[in-house]
Design a protein around this motif. Structure first.
Motif: not given
Length: 497
Positions: A162-188
Motif C-alpha cells: 500500500i505504501t508502495g502505491r502511494v509513493l508511486g503516484v507521488l513520484l510519477s507526478a513529480e518526475i513528470l513535472v521535473i522533465l517538463a520544466e527541464t524541456v521547457w528550460g532547454l527549449a528557451r
C-alpha cells in the motif's frame, strides 16, 4: 504435525517480513522516493550553484553516476548471496566481521534517521507557506510538520505494498513535472543558443582541480537513497532479478533527471548568471523554467516530494531496527511483526524519534530549514557516503573467501575502484565540511556532526565485542537475517568471528 513444530511456526512467521509483495516498479518507487528527485532538483541543485559558485554541477552528476555504477557492480553481486532488511549491516557483517557489522548498523540508523527527521524541517515551512498563500490558513511550521508526521506514522504501519502505491503516484507526478520544466528550460536558452559546456568534463575543473571533490560530494548527496533496493529484498518478488534491475534503473533515472535539470537551469538563465540567479531565486530557479501554471504545480509537488521521501526513509529506518531486533542486537520486541507483516514496534520507535525532534526544534525556536533540514540532511548523506566506501571493502573481503561464481570484475576490480574513489570523497567531505554546512571554518557543527558517526561506530563496535563475550548465542546470529531464528546458514556464507 508435531506440537513442537506447530509451536515453532508462529515464532518464525512473527520474525519474517511479507514476501512476494513488491515487483520492480514498487521497489523502484521506494528507491526513487527516498532519493526525492524534486527535492534535489528544486532545493539541492540551486543551493549547490549558489554555495560553491561553480557551474559544473550537471557534469558532476554524470561523473558520480559512473562511480556509483561501478560501486553497484559489487553491491548487486552481494545481493545475490545475502538477503537482509538491514543491507549495509548484513553486508559489512558478512564481509568484515560481526563487530564491524554492528558498528555499521548504528551508523546506518543515525544516517537514515537524520535524513528522515531532517525532512520535517523543510516539509513544515513549505506546507505553511503554501497554506498561507492559497488557503489563507496561517499556522506555524511545526503544526504542519506534526500533521505530516501523523500521516507518515499511519502509513508506516500499513502493508508495504500500500505504501508502495502511494509513493508511486507521488513520484510519477513529480518526475513528470521535473522533465517538463527541464524541456521547457532547454527549449528557451539564454541568447537563443543551447550550450553543452556545463556537461563537459572540463566544467569540473573550472575553479581548479580541487573543485572536483566539492562538486562530487554535493552530487553524491543528491544520489543518497538509490542504495535502498536490497533493504526490500525480503519482500520483493524474484529478488535476484528485481533488486539489480531496480538499482541500475534508479541510478540511470537519477543521473538523467538531475543532470538535465541542472543543465536546463544554466542554459535558461545563462552560464555566467546561473550562480547569481540561484542565490537570488533558490527553488524558484527550477519553478521559473516553465509556464506559471507549471511552476505552481512544481511548488505543490515539492511538498509531496518531501512527504514521499520522509515516508520512504521512515520505512528504511524501521527495517534496520527490525533487522537488529530480530537478531537480538536490539531488544527482541523490535524484531516481531504483526498480522500485516509490519514490525509495529520498530515503526513506532522511528515515529517517536521524529516526534521528539519536531517538538524539540519547535520548543527551542531553532530554524527548521537550516538547523533541521539542511544540517541533518547533509550529515545523513555523509553517513551514507561512509557506508558506501566501507561496503565496497566488505564486498572484496566477502568474495575473497569464496568467489561464488562471480567474475573478477564484480567481486574485486569494481569494488576496489569504488573503495578508492569513495574513500577519497569521504576525506574531501571531512576537509570541506564547513563548506557543505555553510558555516565558518572551525565551527562546532562542522566537526561535531560528522564526528557523531565516529562515536556511533565506536559504540557499535564495542557492543559487538560485548555480545561476543556476554551473549554468544546472540552474537552468532548477527548478519543472518531471516535465518537468525533458526541459526541456519549455508557453509559458504559463514561470517568472520
Amino acid at each position: 504435525m508435531s506440537r513442537t513444530h506447530m509451536a515453532a511456526k508462529p515464532s518464525a512467521v512473527s520474525r519474517a517480513l511479507a514476501r512476494d509483495r513488491l515487483g520492480v516498479p514498487a521497489v523502484l518507487f521506494f528507491v526513487l522516493a527516498g532519493v526525492a528527485p524534486l527535492t534535489v532538483a528544486a532545493g539541492v541543485i540551486p543551493t549547490a550553484y549558489a554555495t560553491t559558485g561553480l557551474t559544473g554541477i550537471p557534469a558532476a552528476f554524470l561523473l558520480v553516476a559512473v562511480i556509483l555504477v561501478v560501486w553497484a557492480t559489487g553491491y548487486v553481486a552481494m545481493t545475490r548471496h545475502i538477503t537482509n532488511a538491514g543491507a549495509f549491516y548484513a553486508f559489512i557483517a558478512r564481509g568484515l566481521g560481526r563487530p564491524a557489522g554492528v558498528a555499521a548498523a548504528l551508523v546506518a540508523l543515525v544516517a537514515y534517521s537524520f535524513l528522515q527527521v531532517g525532512l520535517y524541517g523543510a516539509l513544515g515551512p513549505a506546507a505553511a507557506g503554501q497554506a498561507a498563500a492559497h488557503l489563507g490558513v496561517h499556522a506555524p511550521w511545526w503544526a504542519w510538520a506534526l500533521a505530516a508526521w501523523a500521516v507518515i506514522t499511519a502509513l508506516g504501519l500499513a502493508r508495504v505494498d500500500i505504501t508502495g502505491r502511494v509513493l508511486g503516484v507521488l513520484l510519477s507526478a513529480e518526475i513528470l513535472v521535473i522533465l517538463a520544466e527541464t524541456v521547457w528550460g532547454l527549449a528557451r536558452p539564454a541568447g537563443g543558443r543551447l550550450s553543452l559546456a556545463v556537461l563537459s568534463p572540463a566544467a569540473l575543473t573550472s575553479g581548479g582541480f580541487g573543485t572536483v571533490g566539492v562538486l562530487a560530494v554535493v552530487a553524491v548527496l543528491g544520489f543518497v537513497g538509490f542504495e535502498q533496493a536490497p533493504v526490500l529484498a525480503e519482500e520483493a518478488r524474484h529478488p535476484r532479478r528485481t533488486i539489480p534491475v531496480a538499482t541500475y534503473l534508479a541510478l540511470g533515472a537519477i543521473a538523467v533527471v538531475y543532470a538535465g535539470a541542472a543543465w536546463a537551469m544554466a542554459a535558461h538563465v545563462g552560464r555566467s548568471r546561473v550562480v547569481a540567479a540561484a542565490a537570488a531565486q533558490g527553488p524558484g530557479l527550477l519553478f521559473g523554467l516553465g509556464s506559471a501554471w507549471l511552476g505552481q504545480a512544481a511548488q505543490l509537488l515539492f511538498l509531496t516530494s518531501l512527504f514521499a521521501a520522509a515516508l520512504a526513509f521512515h520505512n528504511c529506518v524501521w527495517r534496520y531496527i527490525f533487522a537488529l531486533g530480530r537478531e537480538g542486537v536490539l531488544p527482541g520486541a523490535f524484531g516481531r511483526t504483526g498480522a500485516n507483516s509490519i514490525p509495529k514496534a520498530a515503526s513506532l520507535a522511528q515515529s517517536l524519534t521524529g516526534l521528539a525532534v519536531i517538538v524539540a526544534y519547535a520548543a527551542g525556536g531553532w530554524a527548521p530549514m537550516t538547523n533541521l533540514f539542511f544540517w541533518l540532511g547533509t550529515t545523513g548523506g555523509f553517513g551514507i557516503l561512509v557506508l558506501l566506501a566501507v561496503t565496497a571493502v566488505a564486498v572484496i573481503a566477502f568474495f575473497a573467501r569464496d568467489p561464488r561464481g562471480e567474475s573478477t570484475w564484480a567481486r574485486l576490480v569494481a569494488p576496489a575502484l569504488a573503495a578508492i574513489l569513495l574513500g577519497g570523497l569521504v576525506v574531501l567531505a571531512v576537509l570541506h565540511y564547513s563548506t557543505l554546512l555553510g558555516v565558518p571554518a572551525g565551527s562546532a557543527a562542522a566537526w561535531a556532526l560528522p564526528g557523531g558517526y565516529a562515536l556511533a561506530a565506536a559504540t557499535g563496535l564495542g557492543w559487538g565485542l560485548v555480545l561476543r563475550v556476554r551473549r554468544p548465542q546472540v552474537y552468532e546470529t548477527v548478519g543472518l537475517g531471516a535465518h537468525a531464528v533458526t541459526r541456519q546458514i549455508a557453509p559458504a556464507s559463514r561470517i568472520l568471528p
